[in-house]
Design a protein around this motif. Structure first.
Motif, short mmCIF file in Angstrom:
data_model
loop_
_atom_site.label_atom_id
_atom_site.label_comp_id
_atom_site.label_asym_id
_atom_site.label_seq_id
_atom_site.Cartn_x
_atom_site.Cartn_y
_atom_site.Cartn_z
N ASP B 35 7.38 -26.87 -100.92
CA ASP B 35 8.68 -27.34 -99.77
C ASP B 35 8.79 -29.30 -100.73
O ASP B 35 8.21 -29.28 -101.39
N SER B 36 10.31 -29.34 -100.41
CA SER B 36 10.73 -30.86 -100.99
C SER B 36 8.98 -32.16 -100.69
O SER B 36 9.39 -33.40 -101.37
N GLU B 37 8.28 -32.09 -99.73
CA GLU B 37 6.98 -33.32 -99.61
C GLU B 37 5.60 -32.24 -99.77
O GLU B 37 4.60 -32.87 -99.31
N LEU B 65 18.11 -17.72 -89.71
CA LEU B 65 17.57 -18.53 -90.11
C LEU B 65 16.49 -18.92 -89.04
O LEU B 65 15.65 -18.34 -89.19
N VAL B 66 17.10 -18.78 -87.55
CA VAL B 66 16.16 -19.17 -86.07
C VAL B 66 15.55 -17.45 -86.12
O VAL B 66 14.23 -18.19 -85.55
N ASP B 69 12.39 -17.16 -89.06
CA ASP B 69 11.79 -18.64 -88.47
C ASP B 69 10.78 -18.13 -87.53
O ASP B 69 9.40 -17.69 -87.47
N ARG B 73 6.73 -16.78 -87.72
CA ARG B 73 5.63 -17.41 -86.78
C ARG B 73 5.11 -17.06 -85.63
O ARG B 73 3.92 -17.10 -85.92
N PHE B 80 6.44 -22.76 -93.98
CA PHE B 80 8.42 -22.76 -93.72
C PHE B 80 8.98 -21.76 -94.72
O PHE B 80 9.12 -21.83 -95.89
N PRO B 81 10.16 -20.94 -94.10
CA PRO B 81 10.93 -20.22 -94.75
C PRO B 81 12.39 -20.84 -95.31
O PRO B 81 13.26 -21.05 -94.88
N ILE B 82 12.20 -21.01 -96.68
CA ILE B 82 13.70 -20.91 -97.59
C ILE B 82 13.56 -20.22 -98.18
O ILE B 82 13.73 -19.37 -98.51
N ILE B 83 15.16 -20.15 -97.23
CA ILE B 83 16.11 -18.87 -96.74
C ILE B 83 17.24 -18.87 -97.92
O ILE B 83 18.03 -19.10 -97.18
N ASP B 84 17.75 -17.42 -99.04
CA ASP B 84 18.45 -17.82 -99.70
C ASP B 84 19.17 -16.30 -99.09
O ASP B 84 18.18 -15.42 -98.84
N PHE B 85 20.45 -16.14 -99.34
CA PHE B 85 21.39 -15.44 -99.46
C PHE B 85 21.60 -15.06 -100.73
O PHE B 85 22.53 -15.55 -101.48
#
Lengths: 169, 99
Positions: B35-37, B65-66, B69, B73, B80-85
């Motif tokens: 992720d970005s961090e 998304l919810v 997620d 979990r 963390f899921p970064i989800i694309d369509f």
């Protein structure tokens, strides 16, 4: 008062994802659309917090600006990450609503983190090729997230905004 | 942390339950990401049927998304899921020159 209107970010994003007259959509348009979708959510939070703690009638004052500018992306992300948890960490526990934040704030938080990550990729990472579908859905997700926040229990909204302004140590 | 094949299975089931047949999920694929961090994350692509993006409301996309997620979990996945369509057509044409 010229504070950014979150809805205008979403409208700008929708213009950017509209099919071009000819050819494929430009990557820079899709990237800017995703970025605008996130910034719509971000500025919505800043305005909601400043409206709550300084007041809607004080929007032209420097106090309003001070509160508006006090929230950064990292603070928003950390709070959203905590609200998604079934059991928040001890330092947040006294300030969370009993039984947690509920589905509306949790959905808003999920969208905020998701869109912040996508915004980061769209603005800084040259590798991903963005698709029209994901840009369109990023915009509609952001708009729905704001509506979910507004539909949340008033006490939950106030608790969220308080934690945004005053993260517990 | 669970295997990617299991991630795809969990995501497909959760996303399909929200999106249903009308804007159906064609397939799902995922890969490890950061992720970005710099934290471990999952980059997940939900491949939709052609034209499906126009049939999915903001609420449906957000609920997807919810639910994804939550399902991840619940399956023991903490990245963390970064989800694309995307549609299959968009994936196939991704190397073409843009206008």
């Amino acid at each position: 008062v010229t504070r950014p209107n979150p809805e205008h970010f979403f409208e700008q994003a929708e213009k950017l994802v509209a099919p071009p007259a000819a050819g494929r959509p430009r990557q820079v348009d899709l990237r800017r659309a995703i970025s605008a979708a996130y910034y719509g959510i971000f500025h919505f939070c800043l305005a909601a917090a400043a409206d709550e703690f300084v007041g809607v009638t004080q929007r032209a004052t420097s106090r309003y600006t001070l509160v508006y500018r006090s929230i950064d992306h990292k603070i928003l992300r950390e709070l959203c990450a905590e609200t998604r948890k079934l059991t928040p960490p001890a330092r947040y526990l006294p300030y969370f609503p009993r039984g947690g934040f509920g589905s509306n704030i949790q959905a808003f938080s999920t969208a905020a983190i998701e869109l912040q990550e996508k915004r980061h990729l769209a603005d800084y990472n040259p590798q991903p090729r963005f698709k029209t579908s994901e840009a369109k859905l990023a915009v509609s997700t952001a708009r729905s997230a704001v509506l979910r926040f507004q539909a949340a229990d008033e006490e939950h909204r106030k608790a969220f905004l308080t934690l945004l302004i005053c993260p517990p140590r | 942390m669970i295997e990617l094949a299991k991630v795809n299975e969990v995501v497909k089931k959760a996303a399909s339950a929200v999106l249903k047949r009308r804007a159906g999920v064609h397939r799902v694929f995922s890969e490890p990401a950061a992720d970005s961090e710099g934290h471990e994350a999952l980059h997940i692509t939900i491949v939709l049927k052609p034209g499906a993006a126009d049939k999915i409301s903001g609420d449906m996309a957000l609920d997807t998304l919810v639910e994804v997620d939550k399902a991840l979990r619940g399956a023991g996945e903490d990245r963390f899921p970064i989800i694309d369509f995307a549609t299959e057509e968009e994936l196939q044409s991704s190397d073409e020159t843009e206008s």
